[in-house]
Structure formats: structure tokens, C-alpha cells
Design an enzyme around this catalytic site. Structure first.
Site, PDB file in Angstrom:
ATOM      1  N   SER A   9       0.858  -1.183   0.000  1.00 32.62           N
ATOM      2  CA  SER A   9       0.000   0.000   0.000  1.00 32.62           C
ATOM      3  C   SER A   9       0.900   1.242   0.000  1.00 32.62           C
ATOM      4  O   SER A   9       1.732   1.392  -0.889  1.00 32.62           O
ATOM      5  CB  SER A   9      -0.936  -0.046   1.213  1.00 32.62           C
ATOM      6  OG  SER A   9      -1.874   1.005   1.168  1.00 32.62           O
ATOM      7  N   HIS A  36      -2.545  -0.976  -3.314  1.00 34.61           N
ATOM      8  CA  HIS A  36      -3.602   0.012  -3.075  1.00 34.61           C
ATOM      9  C   HIS A  36      -3.179   1.322  -3.721  1.00 34.61           C
ATOM     10  O   HIS A  36      -2.127   1.865  -3.394  1.00 34.61           O
ATOM     11  CB  HIS A  36      -3.799   0.253  -1.578  1.00 34.61           C
ATOM     12  CG  HIS A  36      -4.176  -0.978  -0.823  1.00 34.61           C
ATOM     13  ND1 HIS A  36      -3.949  -1.112   0.522  1.00 34.61           N
ATOM     14  CD2 HIS A  36      -4.764  -2.139  -1.220  1.00 34.61           C
ATOM     15  CE1 HIS A  36      -4.383  -2.289   0.926  1.00 34.61           C
ATOM     16  NE2 HIS A  36      -4.877  -2.939  -0.113  1.00 34.61           N
ATOM     17  N   ASP A 129      -4.508  -4.599   5.934  1.00 39.75           N
ATOM     18  CA  ASP A 129      -4.887  -5.512   4.857  1.00 39.75           C
ATOM     19  C   ASP A 129      -3.716  -6.457   4.583  1.00 39.75           C
ATOM     20  O   ASP A 129      -2.560  -6.037   4.539  1.00 39.75           O
ATOM     21  CB  ASP A 129      -5.243  -4.719   3.590  1.00 39.75           C
ATOM     22  CG  ASP A 129      -5.844  -5.601   2.507  1.00 39.75           C
ATOM     23  OD1 ASP A 129      -6.415  -6.655   2.830  1.00 39.75           O
ATOM     24  OD2 ASP A 129      -5.740  -5.215   1.326  1.00 39.75           O
TER      25      ASP A 129
END
Length: 186
Positions: A9, A36, A129
Site C-alpha cells: 500500500s 492500493h 490488509d
């Protein structure tokens, strides 16, 4: 090793570029990346990543087979899953950890499909995540690699993964590339 699933991310693009520069061509292994990003332009992301690897880089497509020697990128706005038939599937189920695509969703499906024949890699990121997905990878006898939180641009994601799933290897990016080379080429 037939599959390497990578999740990242915040700071993920730079981390991926460092990792990819260290990877040797692995003709027997497919690589799948969830990053992400706020951008809906995955073509530009694929082109950026292709500068750092000799592997073909492409967006994963619905009902396409997972082919070795290719680096796939999850399309923005969709969860990316791998079925037991080793084909890609996309869905628009609710966001997981406020994101879609979710690393957890990819890792959980890939662990079910590939079991001990896969590795999950968690890199830099500012949420959690991937932690639950990495736990599934380990429960299915896959290998878990986590970027050392001390060198990550955002340490939350690797710290969450280590806390929930643990890791077979917690390494610097350049050492993750070396370990993947060893696993994929042996």
C-alpha cells in the site's frame, strides 16, 4: 514455487520497483500484485513496473488462466481472486479494510488454490490488509515473507502481518528478492 502473491500500500510502488529489480526471471512462477492506489489507470502502473523486470506485466483479467513467468497486477476497483482451477476471478464485493482490491481476498483464495506451492509477500503499507490473508497462506503450508517494518515507508502493514500471521522470513526488500529467487529457481 508456482505462485508468489505480493501485497502493498503506502510506499508500495517504490518497494515493488526495488523488489522487481532484484528478481531473476522465474519461468515456472506466476507473480500477482495487489497495490492500493487511488488511480484507476492500471495500464500506467503496468508500464511503470515493466521497466523493472524482464517479465511481461499485465492486468489480471476475469476468467484468464494464471500463467507462469508473468507478473499480474490486480485491476483497480475489483477484488482479485484465484480459483482452484487456477484462473482469475474478479468481483465487486464490499471493500475489505476499506479497499478494493484487497490483499486479504487475493491471499485467501490463492492459499486455497495453491497451498504449499505459493508464497505470500507483505510489503509497506499503512493499514492491516493482508494480515488475515497471510495467516491463511501459512495455514495452508505456504511461505510467508514480510518486509522488515524498520525499513518500510509505512510500517503498519508489515507489523500487522507479523503480529497476526508471523512470517517464515522478515527481511529487507533486497533480501526478499534473493529469497524469492532461491525459492523459485530451485
Amino acid at each position: 514455487m508456482e505462485l508468489v502473491a505480493i501485497g502493498c500500500s503506502t510506499g508500495g510502488l517504490r518497494a515493488l520497483q526495488v523488489l522487481l529489480r532484484g528478481l531473476a526471471p522465474c519461468p515456472r512462477t506466476a507473480f500477482v500484485v495487489v497495490i492500493h492506489t487511488a488511480s484507476a489507470d492500471s495500464d500506467s502502473l503496468c508500464q511503470l513496473l515493466a521497466r523493472d523486470t524482464p517479465m511481461p506485466v499485465q492486468e489480471a483479467q476475469e476468467r484468464a488462466p494464471v500463467l507462469p513467468g508473468v507478473l499480474y497486477v490486480a485491476p483497480p476497483g475489483y477484488h482479485l481472486l484465484i480459483g482452484r482451477d487456477q484462473y482469475f476471478y474478479l468481483n465487486v464485493d464490499p471493500k475489505v479494510c476499506f479497499v478494493r482490491p484487497s490483499i486479504d481476498v487475493l491471499f485467501e483464495s490463492a492459499a486455497d488454490a495453491y497451498r504449499h506451492r505459493m508464497a505470500g509477500v507483505i510489503l509497506t503499507g499503512a493499514n492491516d490488509d493482508g494480515a488475515r490473508g497471510l495467516r491463511c497462506v501459512r495455514q495452508q503450508a505456504g511461505i510467508a515473507l514480510v518486509q522488515d517494518p524498520e525499513e518500510a515507508e509505512a510500517s503498519s502493514m508489515p507489523e500487522a502481518a507479523l503480529s497476526l500471521a508471523g512470517a517464515d522470513h522478515c527481511l529487507a526488500l533486497v533480501d526478499i528478492a534473493s529469497e524469492l529467487n532461491r525459492m523459485c529457481l530451485s
